[in-house]
Motif scaffolding. Structure first.
Motif, PDB file in Angstrom:
ATOM      1  N   LYS A  57       7.248  -2.906   0.014  1.00 31.37           N
ATOM      2  CA  LYS A  57       6.197  -2.913   1.029  1.00 31.37           C
ATOM      3  C   LYS A  57       6.122  -1.534   1.678  1.00 31.37           C
ATOM      4  N   PHE A  58       4.926  -0.954   1.707  1.00 29.22           N
ATOM      5  CA  PHE A  58       4.673   0.328   2.368  1.00 29.22           C
ATOM      6  C   PHE A  58       3.782   0.063   3.578  1.00 29.22           C
ATOM      7  N   GLN A  59       4.094   0.694   4.686  1.00 25.08           N
ATOM      8  CA  GLN A  59       3.276   0.460   5.877  1.00 25.08           C
ATOM      9  C   GLN A  59       3.399   1.634   6.841  1.00 25.08           C
ATOM     10  N   ASN A  60       2.351   1.783   7.663  1.00 28.08           N
ATOM     11  CA  ASN A  60       2.404   2.666   8.820  1.00 28.08           C
ATOM     12  C   ASN A  60       1.898   1.858  10.010  1.00 28.08           C
ATOM     13  N   TYR A  61       1.446   2.509  11.053  1.00 28.15           N
ATOM     14  CA  TYR A  61       1.045   1.775  12.247  1.00 28.15           C
ATOM     15  C   TYR A  61      -0.285   1.046  12.078  1.00 28.15           C
ATOM     16  N   MET A  62      -1.070   1.448  11.065  1.00 25.76           N
ATOM     17  CA  MET A  62      -2.415   0.899  10.924  1.00 25.76           C
ATOM     18  C   MET A  62      -2.613   0.061   9.668  1.00 25.76           C
ATOM     19  N   LYS A  63      -1.728   0.182   8.683  1.00 23.41           N
ATOM     20  CA  LYS A  63      -2.002  -0.428   7.388  1.00 23.41           C
ATOM     21  C   LYS A  63      -0.698  -0.867   6.748  1.00 23.41           C
ATOM     22  N   GLN A  64      -0.823  -1.878   5.857  1.00 25.49           N
ATOM     23  CA  GLN A  64       0.350  -2.380   5.151  1.00 25.49           C
ATOM     24  C   GLN A  64      -0.066  -2.815   3.752  1.00 25.49           C
ATOM     25  N   ILE A  65       0.673  -2.379   2.735  1.00 20.11           N
ATOM     26  CA  ILE A  65       0.396  -2.767   1.351  1.00 20.11           C
ATOM     27  C   ILE A  65       1.713  -3.169   0.688  1.00 20.11           C
ATOM     28  N   ARG A  75      -3.406   7.922  -2.095  1.00 17.77           N
ATOM     29  CA  ARG A  75      -4.579   7.067  -2.226  1.00 17.77           C
ATOM     30  C   ARG A  75      -4.666   6.047  -1.084  1.00 17.77           C
ATOM     31  N   ASN A  76      -3.547   5.398  -0.787  1.00 18.94           N
ATOM     32  CA  ASN A  76      -3.564   4.320   0.202  1.00 18.94           C
ATOM     33  C   ASN A  76      -3.313   4.798   1.632  1.00 18.94           C
ATOM     34  N   ILE A 116     -13.245   7.113  22.506  1.00 18.98           N
ATOM     35  CA  ILE A 116     -13.105   6.146  23.606  1.00 18.98           C
ATOM     36  C   ILE A 116     -12.461   4.862  23.114  1.00 18.98           C
ATOM     37  N   GLN A 117     -12.799   4.446  21.888  1.00 18.51           N
ATOM     38  CA  GLN A 117     -12.178   3.226  21.358  1.00 18.51           C
ATOM     39  C   GLN A 117     -10.695   3.412  21.119  1.00 18.51           C
ATOM     40  N   TYR A 118     -10.276   4.612  20.719  1.00 17.56           N
ATOM     41  CA  TYR A 118      -8.841   4.874  20.586  1.00 17.56           C
ATOM     42  C   TYR A 118      -8.145   4.727  21.938  1.00 17.56           C
ATOM     43  N   CYS A 119      -8.816   5.178  22.994  1.00 20.76           N
ATOM     44  CA  CYS A 119      -8.238   5.019  24.334  1.00 20.76           C
ATOM     45  C   CYS A 119      -8.128   3.534  24.698  1.00 20.76           C
ATOM     46  N   MET A 120      -9.178   2.763  24.418  1.00 22.19           N
ATOM     47  CA  MET A 120      -9.190   1.345  24.776  1.00 22.19           C
ATOM     48  C   MET A 120      -8.184   0.539  23.970  1.00 22.19           C
ATOM     49  N   CYS A 121      -7.836   1.002  22.769  1.00 16.92           N
ATOM     50  CA  CYS A 121      -6.921   0.254  21.903  1.00 16.92           C
ATOM     51  C   CYS A 121      -5.459   0.529  22.203  1.00 16.92           C
ATOM     52  N   ARG A 122      -5.191   1.408  23.155  1.00 14.12           N
ATOM     53  CA  ARG A 122      -3.795   1.641  23.510  1.00 14.12           C
ATOM     54  C   ARG A 122      -3.230   0.383  24.150  1.00 14.12           C
ATOM     55  N   PRO A 123      -2.037  -0.045  23.769  1.00 17.94           N
ATOM     56  CA  PRO A 123      -1.491  -1.299  24.324  1.00 17.94           C
ATOM     57  C   PRO A 123      -1.257  -1.196  25.815  1.00 17.94           C
ATOM     58  N   HIS A 124      -1.449  -2.329  26.495  1.00 21.17           N
ATOM     59  CA  HIS A 124      -1.216  -2.378  27.946  1.00 21.17           C
ATOM     60  C   HIS A 124       0.269  -2.175  28.249  1.00 21.17           C
TER      61      HIS A 124
END
Length: 411
Positions: A4-12, A50-51, A89-97
């Protein structure tokens, strides 16, 4: 082996092996690892590129700080395209509380009993980034539009969810107190009677006075509502008039007419009452809801969804849930379809007519009332075995409602 390969945004998850040449030599070199992509085998480096392309990699705070200093601490925000501004702005809003200043600030407001920094329906989406609404008119507009129509974190858009009518009413009143301020002079002058009248007209009739959208409030940005009230509130919400039940509606009780004040509403989810409480509340004035011996929940549901089918006919995206069985669900769909076919004008036809007429006929603001004239049709009263007035009859269903009620919405 499967890896399994993953980072903070994706997992394969991919099947990996050593290259055939390396297997023959009995070596163990990471550079010779191959990954199965579809039906082909390729090197590990090619597959990761690629991924997980470098363009999607996360930039660290140190890298951003170095770039900021090397750039002379200058950033041409106004020169960016609108799409890029929305992404930032969406990156700012997606920061965890976090439990930082934002939550301590809210607690401070509660202790001081002062006004909150804004409606929780919007502030909850922004979290620590609530101050974006005060940066500039452009940033405020982009931020609110993301909150209204939906973004990465809240793709459904501005949604109101409530299982208590009083809470839903408070949300509407809370949101209508804040203006969107997308344009100049978007806040009516309290000393100017004309602007106050125009703002009031758009507040109650936004679909008629579309040209007054400069006075739009947060309430007008609602996209979806999810409502699941109790039996008594549901009957009043859909204006049921059996046994003159509407005469006992509390003053300032918000009914389904509030949907007319939501011009961008695209989905309505109504959950029929399934609390299982068949007892009549002696503290509530008016006809009894159930028979004391054998209450009929099916009849209560029909009283609600029969009126709801008519009242919700002008709207799209109507979903009614928690029926007793498939027959009741199909019955509602047929009633709703018949009510929609009887409409003289659909919302799409009204918009088309509005555009063809160039905005309609100009009316004198002083000649328009901002209150609605609600009229109800009284129906004959029904009596139970003891001679008491009840909304639902003695249960005569093949399967007693007390048993069938347990499977409501799960048939």
């Amino acid at each position: 082996m499967q890896i399994k390969f993953q980072n903070y945004m994706k997992q394969i998850c991919r099947m990996c092996r050593s290259s055939p040449s390396l297997q023959a030599q009995g070596g163990n070199d990471l550079n010779e690892v191959q990954v199965c992509e579809g039906s082909d085998w390729e090197s590990l480096q090619e597959n990761l590129s690629r991924n997980f392309p470098a363009s999607e990699g996360n930039v660290t705070d140190d890298q951003m700080r170095d770039w900021w200093h090397s750039n002379g601490k200058i950033f041409n925000w106004s020169g960016l395209a609108t799409e890029l501004k929305e992404t930032i702005i969406q990156y700012c809003m997606c920061r965890p509380h976090s439990y930082g200043n934002y939550f301590y600030c809210l607690e401070g407001y509660r202790r001081l009993r002062s006004s909150a920094p804004g409606p929780c329906e919007i502030v909850g989406q922004l979290g620590p980034w609530t101050s974006l609404l005060g940066v500039s008119a452009e940033v405020r507009k982009i931020t609110l539009q993301i909150c209204f129509r939906g973004g990465w974190l809240y793709p459904q858009g501005l949604s109101i969810m409530s299982n208590v009518q009083h809470h839903f009413q408070k949300s509407i009143h809370r949101l209508e107190r804040y203006y969107q301020i997308f344009e100049r002079h978007s806040i009516p002058d309290a000393n100017n009677r004309k602007t106050m009248k125009l703002a009031s007209q758009y507040k109650y009739f936004p679909k008629i006075y579309r040209e007054l959208n400069t006075y739009a409030t947060f309430m007008h940005g609602i996209r979806k509502v999810f409502l699941g009230f109790d039996s008594w509130s549901s009957l009043h919400f859909f204006k049921v008039s059996t046994c003159n039940f509407d005469k006992y509606r509390p003053q300032k009780f918000i009914t389904c007419d509030v949907f007319e004040r939501l011009p961008y509403l695209n989905a309505i989810y109504i959950f029929l009452p399934t609390d299982g409480n068949f007892r009549n509340d002696p503290m509530i004035f008016g006809p009894k809801l159930f028979d004391n011996n054998r209450p009929c929940a099916r009849s209560l549901h029909r009283l609600i969804y029969e009126n709801a089918a008519k009242e919700l006919a002008p709207y799209n995206g109507v979903h009614m849930k928690m029926f007793m069985d498939e027959y009741e669900e199909q019955r509602f769909l047929d009633l709703h379809a018949a009510a929609k076919s009887e409409l003289k004008f659909t919302d799409e036809e009204l918009k088309e007519l509005w555009e063809e007429c160039g905005g309609g006929v100009q009316l004198d603001p002083d000649s328009i009332s901002t209150t609605k004239d609600e009229r109800f049709e009284a129906r004959p009263e029904t009596l139970d075995g003891a001679g008491n007035i009840t909304l639902t009859p003695y249960c005569k269903c093949e399967i007693p409602c007390l048993d069938a009620y347990q499977l409501a919405g799960r048939y």
